[in-house]
Enzyme design. Structure first.
Site, PDB file in Angstrom:
ATOM      1  CG  HIS A  65      -2.160  -0.836   1.041  1.00 22.03           C
ATOM      2  ND1 HIS A  65      -2.862  -1.380   2.087  1.00 22.03           N
ATOM      3  CD2 HIS A  65      -2.812  -1.225  -0.090  1.00 22.03           C
ATOM      4  CE1 HIS A  65      -3.895  -2.059   1.614  1.00 22.03           C
ATOM      5  NE2 HIS A  65      -3.882  -1.998   0.298  1.00 22.03           N
ATOM      6  CG  ASP A  67      -0.569   3.736   4.044  1.00 18.55           C
ATOM      7  OD1 ASP A  67      -0.720   2.808   3.219  1.00 18.55           O
ATOM      8  OD2 ASP A  67      -0.947   3.652   5.229  1.00 18.55           O
ATOM      9  CG  HIS A  68       2.589   0.844   4.836  1.00 19.25           C
ATOM     10  ND1 HIS A  68       2.834   0.495   6.144  1.00 19.25           N
ATOM     11  CD2 HIS A  68       1.289   1.213   4.784  1.00 19.25           C
ATOM     12  CE1 HIS A  68       1.716   0.635   6.849  1.00 19.25           C
ATOM     13  NE2 HIS A  68       0.767   1.067   6.051  1.00 19.25           N
ATOM     14  CG  HIS A 140      -3.804  -4.909   5.310  1.00 17.86           C
ATOM     15  ND1 HIS A 140      -4.719  -4.142   6.005  1.00 17.86           N
ATOM     16  CD2 HIS A 140      -3.103  -4.019   4.538  1.00 17.86           C
ATOM     17  CE1 HIS A 140      -4.566  -2.875   5.660  1.00 17.86           C
ATOM     18  NE2 HIS A 140      -3.603  -2.770   4.771  1.00 17.86           N
ATOM     19  CG  ASP A 211      -1.536  -1.099   7.443  1.00 19.72           C
ATOM     20  OD1 ASP A 211      -0.707  -0.741   8.292  1.00 19.72           O
ATOM     21  OD2 ASP A 211      -1.976  -0.366   6.538  1.00 19.72           O
TER      22      ASP A 211
HETATM   23 ZN   LIG Z   1      -1.340   1.680   6.069  1.00 23.53          ZN
HETATM   24 ZN   LIG Z   2      -2.398  -1.078   4.279  1.00 21.14          ZN
END
Ligand SMILES: [Zn+2]
Ligand SMILES: [Zn+2]
Length: 307
Positions: A65, A67-68, A140, A211
């Site tokens: 993802h 945001d990582h 996730h 996550d």
């Molecule tokens: Zn995240």
């Molecule tokens: Zn995530």
């Protein structure tokens, strides 16, 4: 061994919390830094710290993802201009290799140091004489890994005074005893290493999870960890939302820490819906279930003392 939080937010960058990146500083142990995730602007966050990008030895990506991950190509590219010459290894789920090689080749970026990319599966992913790193799949929606970093036990210290009292003269024989060899002196006296070496120093265990929903594998990865870093995207009353979006609540994280017998829990991946005060409420919720809980903040550093 220190943990330094470079980004502790969820989903999108916010003023108080940038997206995820966590540094495991192993400066005393091996003179290097291991990064876990590299959300967008991780390299900008690093500029506000004493972390030297050239010291980064390994980067573990939990999942793909944005945001990582979106900060990774920039971080790798800049390292070439920041004195980075030593090899970097990036570990991550299938797809990480394409992501990096395509980003670098399309932008015609050439690194001045060797880059190794390892697409991982569950199980042992790294081992040397100091550390073992194991990866396990979480829950996730897309493959998201948790990493269990285990420091190997160190041999006990040699009890020099006791050896001298026993009439052992300093020399190579000291090394033999330290390495666990039984030694017979010239006078026929037998020196048993058990009596002359202190107890081994237990290694530390750090578990950093990507996550995830509440899941069994998280307990296994966090077993007896000195520190568990677990996401808490939602408050305890939002279990349904957490489940639907493949995330955890404060209580989920705390239950995992409790069931796994962790020493300390730190909550991260905090949504920007929670301001400073609301974040303290999240912390209090987790502490209802697991007392020794802390909440991550950007630029917060915590040390994990030797045992
Ligand atoms: Zn995240
Ligand atoms: Zn995530």
């Amino acid at each position: 061994m220190n943990i330094f939080y470079l980004g502790t937010g969820a989903g999108i960058p916010a003023k108080l919390r940038n997206v995820t990146s966590i540094a495991l500083k192993l400066l005393e142990e091996r003179g290097t830094i291991w990064l876990f995730d590299a959300g967008e602007a991780t390299q900008h966050q690093i500029l506000h710290t004493s972390i030297k990008p050239r010291r980064i030895e390994k980067i573990f990506i939990t999942h793909l993802h944005g945001d990582h991950l979106y900060g990774l190509p920039g971080l790798l590219a800049s390292r070439s201009f920041q004195g980075g010459e030593s090899e970097v290894t990036v570990y991550g789920p299938a797809g990480i290799k394409d992501y990096i090689t395509i980003s670098l080749s399309v932008s015609q970026t050439y690194l001045t140091y060797p880059l190794k990319i390892v697409e991982i599966e569950e199980g042992l992913i790294f081992e040397d004489d100091q550390f073992v790193v194991e990866a396990g799949l979480l829950s996730h929606g897309i493959p998201s890994y948790g990493y269990r970093v285990v420091e190997k036990d160190k041999p006990g210290t040699l009890l020099v005074e006791k050896l001298l009292e026993a009439g052992v003269q300093p020399g190579p024989v000291f090394g033999k005893i330290k390495n666990g060899e039984t030694v017979t002196l010239e006078d026929g006296k037998v020196i048993n290493p058990i009596d002359f070496v202190g107890p081994p120093q237990k290694g530390r265990i750090i578990t950093i999870l990507g996550d995830t929903r509440y899941c069994e594998n998280a307990i296994r990865l966090a077993e007896n960890a000195d520190l568990l870093i677990h996401e808490a995207t939602f408050s305890k009353g939002e279990g349904k939302l957490a489940y639907d979006y493949f995330h955890s609540t404060t209580h989920h994280a705390a239950e995992i820490a409790s069931l796994a017998g962790c020493k300390q829990l730190c909550l991260t991946h905090i949504s920007s819906r929670y301001d400073r005060n609301a974040a303290l409420e999240l912390l209090a919720e987790a502490q209802e279930v697991f007392t020794n809980t802390d909440i991550a903040e950007d630029f917060k550093e915590i040390s994990i003392p030797s045992k």
